[in-house]
Write an enzyme that holds these catalytic residues in place. Structure first.
Site, short mmCIF file in Angstrom:
data_model
loop_
_atom_site.label_atom_id
_atom_site.label_comp_id
_atom_site.label_asym_id
_atom_site.label_seq_id
_atom_site.Cartn_x
_atom_site.Cartn_y
_atom_site.Cartn_z
N LYS A 1 -7.83 1.60 -3.02
CA LYS A 1 -7.51 1.20 -1.64
C LYS A 1 -7.65 2.39 -0.67
CE LYS A 1 -5.11 -0.90 1.76
NZ LYS A 1 -5.40 -2.10 2.45
N THR B 1 0.87 -1.18 0.00
CA THR B 1 0.00 0.00 0.00
C THR B 1 0.91 1.22 0.00
OG1 THR B 1 -1.69 -1.14 1.27
CG2 THR B 1 -1.80 1.26 1.25
N LYS C 1 -1.90 5.27 8.54
CA LYS C 1 -1.08 5.29 7.32
C LYS C 1 -1.98 5.53 6.10
CE LYS C 1 1.51 2.44 4.14
NZ LYS C 1 2.05 1.16 3.71
P1 NAD Z 1 5.85 -5.75 7.44
O1 NAD Z 1 6.60 -4.63 8.03
O2 NAD Z 1 5.49 -6.92 8.29
O3 NAD Z 1 6.64 -6.34 6.16
C1 NAD Z 1 7.38 -5.56 5.26
C2 NAD Z 1 8.66 -6.33 4.98
O4 NAD Z 1 9.40 -5.64 3.96
C3 NAD Z 1 9.58 -6.44 6.20
O5 NAD Z 1 9.83 -7.81 6.47
C4 NAD Z 1 10.84 -5.68 5.77
O6 NAD Z 1 12.03 -6.26 6.29
C5 NAD Z 1 10.76 -5.82 4.27
N1 NAD Z 1 11.55 -4.86 3.54
C6 NAD Z 1 11.63 -3.51 3.69
N2 NAD Z 1 12.46 -2.97 2.77
C7 NAD Z 1 12.93 -3.99 2.02
C8 NAD Z 1 13.82 -4.08 0.93
N3 NAD Z 1 14.42 -3.01 0.43
N4 NAD Z 1 14.06 -5.30 0.40
C9 NAD Z 1 13.48 -6.40 0.92
N5 NAD Z 1 12.62 -6.39 1.96
C10 NAD Z 1 12.36 -5.19 2.51
O7 NAD Z 1 4.54 -5.10 6.78
P2 NAD Z 1 3.21 -5.86 6.31
O8 NAD Z 1 2.22 -5.83 7.43
O9 NAD Z 1 3.60 -7.15 5.67
O10 NAD Z 1 2.69 -4.83 5.21
C11 NAD Z 1 3.24 -4.78 3.91
C12 NAD Z 1 2.40 -3.85 3.07
O11 NAD Z 1 1.05 -4.33 3.04
C13 NAD Z 1 2.33 -2.42 3.61
O12 NAD Z 1 2.38 -1.52 2.54
C14 NAD Z 1 0.99 -2.37 4.33
O13 NAD Z 1 0.44 -1.07 4.36
C15 NAD Z 1 0.17 -3.30 3.46
N6 NAD Z 1 -0.98 -3.93 4.13
C16 NAD Z 1 -0.83 -4.49 5.37
C17 NAD Z 1 -1.94 -5.07 5.99
C18 NAD Z 1 -1.81 -5.71 7.36
O14 NAD Z 1 -2.86 -6.02 7.96
N7 NAD Z 1 -0.60 -5.98 7.87
C19 NAD Z 1 -3.19 -5.08 5.36
C20 NAD Z 1 -3.29 -4.54 4.07
C21 NAD Z 1 -2.17 -3.96 3.47
#
Ligand code: NAD
Length: 296
Positions: free
Chosen positions: A171, A96, A246
């Site tokens: 979204k 997102t 966010k």
């Molecule tokens: P998270 O922080 O658990 O996972 C993100 C991952 O990306 C981390 O493991 C981090 O180490 C990795 N990362 C960051 N920079 C990187 C890079 N340069 N190379 C490789 N890996 C890298 O976050 P999440 O909860 O998995 O969310 C991910 C996305 O999904 C976000 O944009 C969030 O807004 C969206 N989202 C989350 C949810 C939720 O309920 N968690 C729901 C809908 C959407």
């Protein structure tokens, strides 16, 4: 079956990548965090040493990263994945992020001859684990057609929302409705309490009257009426207040960039910012009712 490079194996990306493996796809995964890689490999994933390596010689690259800056850097820096992927790879960004970053990165991919779609999700960690996510997809018809079969291994509803960036637009518009409507429902329960009107009575009446909405009927912010709602588990998320903030901030950024009047969206963002600052970033977003009561 397809070959997939998966970059970002966190709370969402981890279970999504594992569902691709379960569906029979060959998945190479990369994350900066050792713990995320460990969970991925324990579940049969093949981990690689860099984002570039994950993007080499695959049919699809999927990214699931925190924010626009991460997506821009992974796709677009000099050794970014646009430079290292082979011709014919389809890029799918499920993070997102802000609409402008999504459009800029898709344009860079298109300039280099690649199809790219933005495909943010709703459904949270449970939807990621259960392969029941909804994908809101922005990009060309060709990009959507290429991405759809792979997305269907991770989700149930896959909707083409229009050109590049329109997945992100859908979204943030949806989540702006959600943030505003949750505050509206919470305010109604707080007023009902002051007026001596029982929670269940208000629920029974409004859930079949013109106040009906998802925040009330599927995610009721007071315990009792909806068994599965986080209000019955002391507001454990669910969908955290930090995540809601966010998305509301992204909506406000987009509203300012386009001069769209969104006064209630702005107010919702301000209230969630106060709720977060009061120490509730990791509380479910429906817990804002405590803040409105003056309890948080
Ligand atoms: P998270 O922080 O658990 O996972 C993100 C991952 O990306 C981390 O493991 C981090 O180490 C990795 N990362 C960051 N920079 C990187 C890079 N340069 N190379 C490789 N890996 C890298 O976050 P999440 O909860 O998995 O969310 C991910 C996305 O999904 C976000 O944009 C969030 O807004 C969206 N989202 C989350 C949810 C939720 O309920 N968690 C729901 C809908 C959407």
């Amino acid at each position: 079956m397809a070959t997939v490079g998966f970059i970002g194996l966190g709370n969402m990306g981890g279970p999504m990548a594992i569902n691709l493996i379960k569906a029979g796809h060959q998945v190479k995964g990369f994350d900066l965090a050792a713990a995320a890689i460990a969970t991925f490999t324990e579940n049969g994933g093949n981990s690689v040493a860099s984002a570039s390596e994950a993007a080499q010689d695959v049919d699809f690259v999927i990214t699931m990263l925190p924010a626009g800056a991460h997506v821009r850097s992974v796709y677009g820096s000099t050794d970014g994945i646009i430079a290292t992927a082979r011709a014919g790879t389809t890029f799918i960004d499920c993070s997102t992020i802000d609409v402008q970053s999504a459009r800029d990165v898709a344009q860079s991919a298109a300039d280099a001859g690649f199809d790219m779609v933005d495909a943010p999700v709703s459904g949270g960690v449970a939807g990621a684990a259960g392969a029941t996510l909804t994908f809101m997809v922005g990009g060309t018809e060709t990009g959507f057609t290429a991405a759809e079969p792979i997305l269907s291994a991770m989700g149930k509803n896959i909707v083409h929302a229009g050109d590049a960036g329109n997945g992100q637009a859908a979204k943030i518009c949806n989540n702006m409705i959600l943030g505003i409507s949750m505050i509206g429902v919470c305010e109604a329960f707080v007023l009902a309490e002051k007026l001596g009107l029982d929670h269940q009575k208000l629920f029974d009446i409004s859930s079949t009257a013109s106040g009906q909405c998802w925040s009330l009927t599927s995610y009721c912010p007071v315990p009792g009426p909806v068994e599965t709602a986080p209000s019955n588990r002391d507001y454990q998320p669910g969908f955290s207040a930090a995540m809601m903030l966010k998305d509301l901030k992204l909506a406000q950024e987009a509203a300012q960039a386009t001069s769209a009047p969104t006064p209630l969206g702005a107010q919702a963002a301000a209230l969630y910012a106060l709720f977060d600052a009061a120490g509730h970033a990791q509380t479910d977003f429906s817990g804002i009712i405590k803040f409105l009561r003056g309890e948080a």
